[in-house]
Design a protein around this motif. Structure first.
Motif, mmCIF file in Angstrom:
data_model
loop_
_atom_site.group_PDB
_atom_site.id
_atom_site.type_symbol
_atom_site.label_atom_id
_atom_site.label_comp_id
_atom_site.label_asym_id
_atom_site.label_seq_id
_atom_site.Cartn_x
_atom_site.Cartn_y
_atom_site.Cartn_z
ATOM 1 N N ASP A 20 0.770 -1.053 0.031
ATOM 2 C CA ASP A 20 -0.052 -0.036 0.015
ATOM 3 C C ASP A 20 0.907 1.082 0.051
ATOM 4 N N LEU A 21 2.077 1.181 0.715
ATOM 5 C CA LEU A 21 2.823 2.557 0.907
ATOM 6 C C LEU A 21 3.553 2.614 -0.620
ATOM 7 N N THR A 22 4.017 1.665 -1.275
ATOM 8 C CA THR A 22 4.773 1.698 -2.418
ATOM 9 C C THR A 22 3.691 1.710 -3.590
ATOM 10 N N ARG A 23 2.650 1.242 -3.651
ATOM 11 C CA ARG A 23 1.897 1.287 -5.066
ATOM 12 C C ARG A 23 0.397 1.474 -4.757
ATOM 13 N N ARG A 24 0.110 1.759 -3.420
ATOM 14 C CA ARG A 24 -1.315 2.128 -3.072
ATOM 15 C C ARG A 24 -2.421 0.951 -3.642
ATOM 16 N N LEU A 25 -1.774 -0.450 -3.339
ATOM 17 C CA LEU A 25 -2.439 -1.429 -3.623
ATOM 18 C C LEU A 25 -2.256 -2.621 -2.712
ATOM 19 N N ILE A 26 -3.452 -3.052 -2.107
ATOM 20 C CA ILE A 26 -3.345 -4.175 -1.236
ATOM 21 C C ILE A 26 -3.910 -5.445 -1.929
ATOM 22 N N PHE A 71 -18.830 6.216 -1.172
ATOM 23 C CA PHE A 71 -18.683 7.553 -1.530
ATOM 24 C C PHE A 71 -17.447 7.872 -1.930
ATOM 25 N N GLY A 72 -16.483 6.793 -2.104
ATOM 26 C CA GLY A 72 -15.086 7.098 -2.729
ATOM 27 C C GLY A 72 -14.116 7.484 -1.817
ATOM 28 N N LYS A 73 -14.186 7.445 -0.395
ATOM 29 C CA LYS A 73 -13.576 7.908 0.633
ATOM 30 C C LYS A 73 -12.543 7.040 1.101
ATOM 31 N N VAL A 74 -12.808 5.600 0.644
ATOM 32 C CA VAL A 74 -12.007 4.378 1.482
ATOM 33 C C VAL A 74 -11.696 3.566 0.235
ATOM 34 N N GLY A 75 -10.373 3.014 0.134
ATOM 35 C CA GLY A 75 -10.316 1.943 -0.957
ATOM 36 C C GLY A 75 -10.744 0.563 -0.571
ATOM 37 N N GLY A 76 -11.133 -0.123 -1.790
ATOM 38 C CA GLY A 76 -11.669 -1.712 -1.557
ATOM 39 C C GLY A 76 -10.757 -2.560 -0.495
ATOM 40 N N GLY A 77 -9.317 -2.536 -1.151
ATOM 41 C CA GLY A 77 -8.201 -3.085 -0.467
ATOM 42 C C GLY A 77 -8.263 -2.695 1.231
ATOM 43 N N ASP A 78 -8.458 -1.331 1.518
ATOM 44 C CA ASP A 78 -8.592 -1.125 3.069
ATOM 45 C C ASP A 78 -9.686 -1.512 3.573
ATOM 46 N N VAL A 79 -10.921 -1.629 3.147
ATOM 47 C CA VAL A 79 -11.997 -2.151 3.370
ATOM 48 C C VAL A 79 -11.738 -3.712 4.032
ATOM 49 N N LYS A 80 -11.229 -4.382 3.070
ATOM 50 C CA LYS A 80 -11.302 -5.733 3.410
ATOM 51 C C LYS A 80 -10.155 -6.127 4.311
ATOM 52 N N LEU A 81 -8.882 -5.347 4.262
ATOM 53 C CA LEU A 81 -7.748 -5.528 5.164
ATOM 54 C C LEU A 81 -8.421 -5.156 6.489
ATOM 55 N N ALA A 82 -8.859 -4.176 6.727
ATOM 56 C CA ALA A 82 -9.393 -3.748 7.967
ATOM 57 C C ALA A 82 -10.684 -4.693 8.706
ATOM 58 N N THR A 83 -11.432 -5.167 7.861
ATOM 59 C CA THR A 83 -12.366 -6.092 8.156
ATOM 60 C C THR A 83 -11.975 -7.457 8.584
ATOM 61 N N VAL A 84 -10.878 -7.945 7.998
ATOM 62 C CA VAL A 84 -10.435 -9.240 8.444
ATOM 63 C C VAL A 84 -9.461 -8.861 9.530
ATOM 64 N N THR A 85 -8.723 -7.871 9.631
ATOM 65 C CA THR A 85 -8.073 -7.352 10.869
ATOM 66 C C THR A 85 -8.699 -7.396 12.128
ATOM 67 N N MET A 86 -10.005 -6.954 11.942
ATOM 68 C CA MET A 86 -11.005 -6.602 13.041
ATOM 69 C C MET A 86 -11.424 -8.118 13.382
ATOM 70 N N LEU A 87 -11.497 -9.080 12.683
ATOM 71 C CA LEU A 87 -11.965 -10.414 12.671
ATOM 72 C C LEU A 87 -10.892 -10.918 13.801
ATOM 73 N N TRP A 88 -9.587 -10.585 13.545
ATOM 74 C CA TRP A 88 -8.499 -11.009 14.506
ATOM 75 C C TRP A 88 -8.811 -10.410 15.799
ATOM 76 N N ALA A 89 -9.128 -9.208 15.925
ATOM 77 C CA ALA A 89 -8.869 -8.427 17.105
ATOM 78 C C ALA A 89 -10.099 -8.822 18.189
ATOM 79 N N GLY A 90 -11.440 -8.737 17.287
ATOM 80 C CA GLY A 90 -12.497 -9.195 18.059
ATOM 81 C C GLY A 90 -12.989 -8.335 19.114
ATOM 82 N N VAL A 143 -3.442 8.536 1.173
ATOM 83 C CA VAL A 143 -2.939 8.317 2.178
ATOM 84 C C VAL A 143 -3.099 6.523 2.194
ATOM 85 N N PRO A 144 -1.816 5.948 2.389
ATOM 86 C CA PRO A 144 -1.681 4.571 2.432
ATOM 87 C C PRO A 144 -2.160 3.949 3.793
ATOM 88 N N TYR A 145 -3.274 4.019 3.890
ATOM 89 C CA TYR A 145 -4.174 3.375 5.236
ATOM 90 C C TYR A 145 -3.965 2.075 5.567
#
Length: 165
Positions: A20-26, A71-90, A143-145
């Motif tokens: 994400d930092l280097t290519r803005r792609l997850i 609304f175009g404010k968050v990338g799809g890769g960020d949505v997927k990564l955050a969701t699965v990370t929250m799955l781990w966090a619980g 922003v490389p979120y």
């Protein structure tokens, strides 16, 4: 063996942060690997784990982030990564994940979006980024979120699974 799963998850998070930092792609495979790793961990771990609670927190975060995606404010890769990370966090570490991610993301936004500080960040990362052969240049105004998600995920997974907390 399951004690290594959170470590593998953290490594995958930082791989996502790097791309994400280097290519803005997850890459999708990273989120899928994190999901499968959680499923295996939940199935084989001896630790008590409220899987339904983990799924509810992940679904709640997905719902909020999906609105941002629409609304175009968050990338799809960020949505997927955050969701699965929250799955781990619980439910136990979800608040830690959210707070650390938000604070890190805010700091990244300041550094990446303010022109004066952007020059400083480009200068600081120049020794690293000059060796990258990126087929597509990263969008300088985004922003490389993924970096913030990896930071929050590392804090949550470390506190929950690695440090014994």
């Amino acid at each position: 063996m399951t004690e290594y799963y959170p470590i593998f998850a953290i490594l995958l998070l930082w791989l996502a942060a790097w791309t994400d930092l280097t290519r803005r792609l997850i890459r999708n495979w990273i989120s899928i690997a994190l999901l499968l790793l959680f499923v295996l961990f939940a199935f084989f771990t001896a630790q008590p784990l409220d899987v339904a609670g983990h799924m509810l927190w992940a679904a709640g975060l997905f719902a909020v982030m999906f609105i941002g995606f629409c609304f175009g404010k968050v990338g799809g890769g960020d949505v997927k990564l955050a969701t699965v990370t929250m799955l781990w966090a619980g439910p136990e570490m979800g608040p830690v994940f959210l707070v650390v991610t938000a604070l890190t993301g805010g700091g990244l936004a300041i550094v990446m979006l303010l022109p004066q500080l952007r020059l400083l960040s480009e200068w600081a990362f120049a020794p690293i980024t000059k060796h990258l052969a990126s087929p597509e240049p990263a969008d300088a105004a985004s922003v490389p979120y993924g970096v913030a998600i990896a930071t929050g995920g590392t804090a949550a997974l470390y506190a929950s699974y690695i440090s014994g907390g």
